[in-house]
Enzyme design. Structure first.
Site, PDB file in Angstrom:
ATOM      1  N   ARG A 109     -13.073   0.942   0.633  1.00  0.00           N
ATOM      2  CA  ARG A 109     -13.709   2.233   0.953  1.00  0.00           C
ATOM      3  C   ARG A 109     -13.645   3.120  -0.275  1.00  0.00           C
ATOM      4  O   ARG A 109     -13.061   2.734  -1.291  1.00  0.00           O
ATOM      5  CB  ARG A 109     -12.930   2.902   2.081  1.00  0.00           C
ATOM      6  CG  ARG A 109     -11.448   2.984   1.714  1.00  0.00           C
ATOM      7  CD  ARG A 109     -10.639   3.823   2.662  1.00  0.00           C
ATOM      8  NE  ARG A 109      -9.213   3.589   2.498  1.00  0.00           N
ATOM      9  CZ  ARG A 109      -8.447   4.153   1.574  1.00  0.00           C
ATOM     10  NH1 ARG A 109      -8.973   4.972   0.676  1.00  0.00           N
ATOM     11  NH2 ARG A 109      -7.157   3.890   1.501  1.00  0.00           N
ATOM     12  N   HIS A 132       6.087   6.712  -1.399  1.00  0.00           N
ATOM     13  CA  HIS A 132       4.975   5.770  -1.525  1.00  0.00           C
ATOM     14  C   HIS A 132       3.618   6.394  -1.226  1.00  0.00           C
ATOM     15  O   HIS A 132       2.642   5.694  -1.010  1.00  0.00           O
ATOM     16  CB  HIS A 132       5.184   4.537  -0.635  1.00  0.00           C
ATOM     17  CG  HIS A 132       6.491   3.836  -0.903  1.00  0.00           C
ATOM     18  ND1 HIS A 132       6.812   3.338  -2.147  1.00  0.00           N
ATOM     19  CD2 HIS A 132       7.556   3.584  -0.120  1.00  0.00           C
ATOM     20  CE1 HIS A 132       8.020   2.803  -2.086  1.00  0.00           C
ATOM     21  NE2 HIS A 132       8.496   2.941  -0.884  1.00  0.00           N
ATOM     22  N   LYS A 137      -2.422  -7.920   4.301  1.00  0.00           N
ATOM     23  CA  LYS A 137      -1.923  -8.060   2.935  1.00  0.00           C
ATOM     24  C   LYS A 137      -1.624  -9.495   2.545  1.00  0.00           C
ATOM     25  O   LYS A 137      -1.843  -9.890   1.401  1.00  0.00           O
ATOM     26  CB  LYS A 137      -0.663  -7.210   2.750  1.00  0.00           C
ATOM     27  CG  LYS A 137      -0.973  -5.734   2.766  1.00  0.00           C
ATOM     28  CD  LYS A 137       0.221  -4.874   2.400  1.00  0.00           C
ATOM     29  CE  LYS A 137      -0.110  -3.440   2.760  1.00  0.00           C
ATOM     30  NZ  LYS A 137       0.401  -2.420   1.929  1.00  0.00           N
ATOM     31  N   GLU A 170       8.374  -9.504  -1.220  1.00  0.00           N
ATOM     32  CA  GLU A 170       7.975  -9.746  -2.606  1.00  0.00           C
ATOM     33  C   GLU A 170       8.958  -9.125  -3.583  1.00  0.00           C
ATOM     34  O   GLU A 170       9.817  -8.330  -3.221  1.00  0.00           O
ATOM     35  CB  GLU A 170       6.546  -9.252  -2.859  1.00  0.00           C
ATOM     36  CG  GLU A 170       6.347  -7.780  -2.676  1.00  0.00           C
ATOM     37  CD  GLU A 170       4.875  -7.376  -2.780  1.00  0.00           C
ATOM     38  OE1 GLU A 170       3.989  -8.167  -2.422  1.00  0.00           O
ATOM     39  OE2 GLU A 170       4.627  -6.252  -3.228  1.00  0.00           O
TER      40      GLU A 170
HETATM   41  P1  ADP Z   1       0.730   0.928   1.686  1.00  0.00           P
HETATM   42  O1  ADP Z   1      -0.493   0.120   1.981  1.00  0.00           O
HETATM   43  O2  ADP Z   1       1.680   1.013   2.856  1.00  0.00           O
HETATM   44  O3  ADP Z   1       0.448   2.266   1.069  1.00  0.00           O
HETATM   45  P2  ADP Z   1       1.110  -0.474  -0.804  1.00  0.00           P
HETATM   46  O4  ADP Z   1       1.205  -1.931  -0.780  1.00  0.00           O
HETATM   47  O5  ADP Z   1      -0.185   0.134  -1.219  1.00  0.00           O
HETATM   48  O6  ADP Z   1       1.551   0.081   0.614  1.00  0.00           O
HETATM   49  O7  ADP Z   1       2.256   0.105  -1.710  1.00  0.00           O
HETATM   50  C1  ADP Z   1       2.468   1.490  -1.798  1.00  0.00           C
HETATM   51  C2  ADP Z   1       3.349   1.829  -2.966  1.00  0.00           C
HETATM   52  O8  ADP Z   1       4.587   1.138  -2.892  1.00  0.00           O
HETATM   53  C3  ADP Z   1       2.798   1.423  -4.325  1.00  0.00           C
HETATM   54  O9  ADP Z   1       1.929   2.381  -4.833  1.00  0.00           O
HETATM   55  C4  ADP Z   1       4.064   1.317  -5.136  1.00  0.00           C
HETATM   56  O10 ADP Z   1       4.507   2.588  -5.515  1.00  0.00           O
HETATM   57  C5  ADP Z   1       5.059   0.755  -4.166  1.00  0.00           C
HETATM   58  N1  ADP Z   1       5.132  -0.726  -4.258  1.00  0.00           N
HETATM   59  C6  ADP Z   1       4.386  -1.617  -3.587  1.00  0.00           C
HETATM   60  N2  ADP Z   1       4.704  -2.877  -3.902  1.00  0.00           N
HETATM   61  C7  ADP Z   1       5.695  -2.812  -4.813  1.00  0.00           C
HETATM   62  C8  ADP Z   1       6.487  -3.787  -5.521  1.00  0.00           C
HETATM   63  N3  ADP Z   1       6.312  -5.083  -5.344  1.00  0.00           N
HETATM   64  N4  ADP Z   1       7.411  -3.347  -6.377  1.00  0.00           N
HETATM   65  C9  ADP Z   1       7.603  -2.010  -6.559  1.00  0.00           C
HETATM   66  N5  ADP Z   1       6.923  -1.052  -5.906  1.00  0.00           N
HETATM   67  C10 ADP Z   1       5.974  -1.427  -5.043  1.00  0.00           C
END
Ligand code: ADP
Length: 648
Positions: free
Chosen positions: A301, A239, A120, A204
């Site tokens: 993917r 999530h 990431k 973040e």
């Molecule tokens: P993973 O790869 O573990 O699934 P992601 O980075 O895709 O994690 O994030 C999953 C979820 O977490 C997102 O869909 C969102 O709901 C929440 N999320 C991620 N980053 C943020 C952020 N900076 N602020 C608020 N919610 C977030």
């Protein structure tokens, strides 16, 4: 350019996605090759494929994640290409490399693109350089707690700690203020180390009222790239996506265009080829805005929720994947793509919403998946198949397409109402409640919606007691076919005691329970719980140990009383064994002086044509037998006295 269509494909996956890929491959005239683990020998994807190869034992690490075995199957079958589906090996650059080395076409992006998007922090730096907005935060290499805490303070709380190698929401912690930072950091690092073998995190800004909006992109090997609009995946639990839709509610044209452009830029920045998804987090406090979305990650993917994009664009994304993999150019350009109507997808899972959504396994005793106008179902299982603990317990994806969002959601709710899953518990009722939730329907939601409303979304049905009564009726009829209509029809002189009323002990979801049975002119009346009308949908299914009541998407298991449980209830300290109910003593199996062992059958009482064995609660000696076989006995009557070891 001349292109030769791929003649065959091995699908390095299982379940619904393997079946879905096979469907398109077959339509394109390709030979389809499945792989399977020992647990999947009889799985649907194996039955659908032209040929299938076993690649090892049930655990994924020994089968679906074994690159060597999968390549061996590809060589043995002469597969020209490999489609990885999603999950498993789909985002493993070493797998893409290994395919290339074996001279097999990997239906996916180049290994270099997977690698670039795999971490990431590196991915964020890369796309930021290409001008794509990323969430403000620290995405660097330093990991000491004091430094990260200072970064968090500079970003401004609330912040989100995320595992650099993250996925599936693991290693993620929201932190409200400086006092909670150190603990949250330590636990996120621990979780990341356990899940990914990599403790590194990034910090973040926690985006407020966040909406998850992602863009489907497609690139060919000739430099063409398009986006197929957005999907809104804000309905999440922990999530994880639960319901996805396209387009995003309330998406202004200029925001869609800006996001689409940013997504294509992100893909181009890593030399992308094939299907990919660029995920953005948007600040939903004042609607979707051009300056209010940020890159989160790119999934290299096909995604679980790709069918909603297929529904609104009318294009088969798996077909596109095969075309691009065989060297063709994209079938259309950006101007040739348009949105038609609205589509919603619900992920139907074998899980128990009443117990923390834990996976629920076992054989599917019945499975009815919905059909209807605008409804598509992608599944990898049939009735009789077993949901095992080895893999993701998804049963199916139910996709509804309509002219408008309301029509799509109505169709989804209707389809879920016609869905029946028996055996494992399922989230059907929960999904239907979501599809009908007022705020969601009105477009007032963000990623916290489900967790905030979980109580209401999983509230027990007001018709639960009525459903249980219906189940008891079937249980009684099954155990007692002659008696189910009316006791007076039977010719055996059986009497239920003066009141024509009988206590009916049974097992409800594993716990002892009791109902009342009352016989009258219209037949059997079951007394249990609060009176009320029967649920709108009600099905009772036989299971080896009792019945399963399916009511409005929920399952309730009822069983005849467990003889052991009954006995324990009816034995007092002195070792007296009493009749558990009014009935006839059909057999006495012991005599005074007999030595008995725990669990041994002592006598059998028949009530309602059901036999109840009375067994010894512990080792002991029969001191007295107070009744004779053939005799009617009243509930609570003393039948046998034991001298137990502890009493002696
Ligand atoms: P993973 O790869 O573990 O699934 P992601 O980075 O895709 O994690 O994030 C999953 C979820 O977490 C997102 O869909 C969102 O709901 C929440 N999320 C991620 N980053 C943020 C952020 N900076 N602020 C608020 N919610 C977030």
């Amino acid at each position: 350019m001349t292109h030769r269509r791929l003649a065959s494909v091995l699908i390095a996956n299982r379940g619904e996605i393997a079946c879905r890929v096979i469907r398109t491959a077959r339509r394109l005239g390709m030979r389809t090759i499945a792989v399977y683990s020992d647990a999947d020998r009889d799985a649907l994807h194996v039955a659908l494929a032209d040929e299938a190869h076993c690649i090892g034992p049930a655990p994924a690490a020994d089968s679906y994640l074994r690159i060597d075995r999968i390549l061996e199957a590809a060589r043995a079958s002469g597969a020209e290409s490999i489609h990885p589906g999603y999950g498993f090996l789909s985002e493993r650059p070493d797998f893409a490399d290994a395919c290339a080395q074996a001279g097999i076409v990997f239906v996916g992006p180049p290994a270099s693109a997977i690698r670039a998007m795999g971490l990431k922090d590196a991915a964020k730096a890369l796309v930021a350089e290409a001008g794509v907005p990323v969430v403000p935060g620290y995405h660097g290499a330093r990991q000491d707690p004091d430094f990260l805490a200072a970064e968090a303070a500079a970003i401004g709380y609330p912040v989100l700690i995320k595992a650099v190698a993250g996925g599936g929401g693991k290693g993620m912690r929201r932190v409200e203020g400086p006092e909670g930072f150190a603990d949250a950091l330590a636990s996120a690092q621990r979780e990341a180390q356990n899940a990914f073998g990599d403790p590194r995190v990034l910090v973040e800004k926690y985006v407020l009222s966040p909406r998850h909006v992602e863009i489907q992109v497609f690139c060919d090997a000739h430099g063409n790239a398009v986006h197929l609009f957005e999907r809104d995946c804000s309905l999440q639990r922990r999530h994880q996506k639960v319901i996805e839709e396209a387009p995003a509610p309330g998406m202004p044209d200029e925001v869609r265009a800006a996001m689409g452009r940013a997504a294509v830029e992100a893909a181009k920045a890593v030399g992308y080829v094939g299907a990919g998804t660029v995920e953005f987090i948007a600040d939903g406090r004042e609607g979707l805005r051009v300056d209010g979305f940020w890159f989160m990650e790119m999934n290299t993917r096909l995604q679980v929720e790709h069918p909603v994009t297929e529904a609104i664009t009318g294009h088969d994304l798996v077909e596109w994947q095969f075309r691009v993999a065989s060297g063709e150019t994209l079938p259309v350009d950006q101007a040739g793509l348009a949105i038609h109507g609205h589509a919603v997808e619900a992920r139907l899972y074998a899980e128990d919403p009443d117990h923390g959504f834990l996976p629920s396994t076992g054989p599917l005793r019945a499975l009815r998946l919905p059909e209807g106008e605008g409804i598509r179902v992608d599944t990898g299982v049939r009735a009789g198949d077993r949901v095992t603990p080895f893999y993701d317990p998804m049963i199916a994806k139910v996709i509804a397409h309509g002219a408008t969002r309301d029509e799509a959601l109505d169709r989804l709710a209707g389809a879920l109402g016609r869905t029946l899953v028996a055996g494992p518990k399922s989230n059907v009722a929960f999904l239907k409640a979501l599809a009908e939730a007022e705020d969601f329907r009105a477009g007032r939601f963000d990623t916290g919606f489900i967790d905030r409303d979980l109580g209401a979304l999983t509230a027990p049905s007001p018709h639960r007691d009525a459903a249980i009564r219906a189940g008891i009726r079937v249980l009684v009829a099954r155990e007692n076919p002659a008696r189910a209509g009316s006791p007076w029809d039977a010719a055996d002189g059986f009497q239920l005691g003066e009141a024509r009323h009988q206590a009916f002990p049974f097992v409800l979801e594993g716990e002892p329970a009791e109902a009342g049975l009352r016989w009258g002119a219209p037949g059997l009346n079951v007394e249990y719980g609060t009176d009320g009308p029967e649920p709108a949908s009600l099905t009772v299914i036989d299971a080896p140990n009792g019945v399963l009541v399916l009511a409005e998407g929920r399952q309730i298991a009822l069983a005849p009383p467990d003889p052991f449980a009954v006995d324990l209830d009816h034995i007092d300290q002195g070792g007296t064994i009493k009749a558990p109910m009014h009935g006839r003593l059909v057999a006495v199996l012991v005599a005074p002086g007999d030595k008995v062992v725990r669990g041994q059958r002592l006598a059998v009482v028949e009530a309602m044509k059901m036999e109840h064995a009375l067994t010894a609660p512990s080792d002991g000696t029969v001191a007295e037998v107070a009744a004779e076989a053939g005799q009617q006995v009243a509930e609570g009557a003393r039948l046998i006295t034991l001298t137990t070891e502890d009493a002696a």
